[in-house]
Design a protein around this motif. Structure first.
Motif, short mmCIF file in Angstrom:
data_model
loop_
_atom_site.label_atom_id
_atom_site.label_comp_id
_atom_site.label_asym_id
_atom_site.label_seq_id
_atom_site.Cartn_x
_atom_site.Cartn_y
_atom_site.Cartn_z
N ARG A 209 4.11 -3.42 -3.04
CA ARG A 209 3.67 -2.02 -2.95
C ARG A 209 2.59 -1.69 -3.98
N SER B 106 -5.81 -2.36 -3.09
CA SER B 106 -6.30 -2.48 -1.71
C SER B 106 -7.62 -1.74 -1.58
N ASN C 240 -7.88 1.95 -1.88
CA ASN C 240 -6.45 2.32 -2.00
C ASN C 240 -5.85 2.75 -0.66
N GLN D 200 -4.04 0.98 1.41
CA GLN D 200 -2.66 0.49 1.59
C GLN D 200 -2.30 0.38 3.07
N THR E 268 -1.38 -8.46 -1.37
CA THR E 268 -0.01 -7.91 -1.44
C THR E 268 1.03 -9.01 -1.21
#
Ligand SMILES: Cc1cc2nc3c(=O)[nH]c(=O)nc-3n(C[C@H](O)[C@H](O)[C@H](O)COP(=O)(O)O)c2cc1C
Length: 172
Positions: free
Chosen positions: A34, A38, A41, A43, A99
């Motif tokens: 988490r 990225s 951001n 995600q 991730t």
């Protein structure tokens, strides 16, 4: 575990003990995922934690038989439209790579083995897991206590993979 120790200790593990993985350890590794950086951001990721033996077998039957014996399989999906495309790098793939490596190193830190699986056909996996059309299934990994101690696989030397200032130029 120190970061570099985890990086050095990690191996792809394809044989697992039947012991279940504690809920707390799954949460620990998902938390590491988490916190990954990225593109802007965004995600774009979604993780499916598979522990149901029937679902695992269905995945395993798609050409990954050893998956069925892993206590957990984590499937990383991505909304490929979410990260913008400034330039032509498909950033959702990069984001999933980062991730997943966070997750894998956190698993190593907890004494868990993993094996990144990229050799699957997306369509049947999506169907098995009910993944919506707007998401891609990019990667998965098994998670469990190792039942093997593989030797480190060879790596290229730094000289082979690094240039300085221009491609192919060695350190002065
Ligand atoms: C993007 C990616 C896809 C992979 N796909 C598979 C796979 O489908 N099946 C498998 O057994 N291993 C897979 N692996 C594991 C690699 O074979 C393994 O990382 C490599 O041989 C180096 O060994 P090590 O992880 O033990 O250092 C994959 C690894 C990566 C990074």
């Amino acid at each position: 575990m120190e970061l570099m120790d985890a990086i050095r200790a990690r191996r792809s593990i394809r044989k697992y003990l039947p012991d279940p993985v504690a809920e707390e350890d799954i949460e620990y590794i998902l938390e590491a995922a988490r916190l990954a950086p990225s593109w802007a951001n965004t995600q774009c990721w979604h993780f499916i934690v598979v522990t149901d033996a029937k679902v695992k077998k269905e995945i395993a039957d798609q050409g990954m038989p050893w998956c069925a014996k892993a206590p957990v399989v984590i499937v990383a999906c991505a909304d490929s439209e979410k990260p913008g495309a400034k330039g032509d790098i498909p950033n959702y793939l990069v984001d999933i790579g980062i991730t997943m490596e966070h997750l894998i190193l956190a698993a190593t830190d907890r004494g868990l083995g993993t094996c990144w699986i990229g050799g699957f056909n997306e369509g049947p996996v999506k169907e098995t897991l009910g993944v919506p059309d707007n998401l891609r299934v990019v990667a998965m990994t098994t998670v469990g206590y190792p039942n093997q101690e593989p030797n480190p696989r060879p790596r290229k030397s730094l000289e082979e993979i690094v240039s300085y200032d221009r491609y192919g130029q060695s350190k002065r």
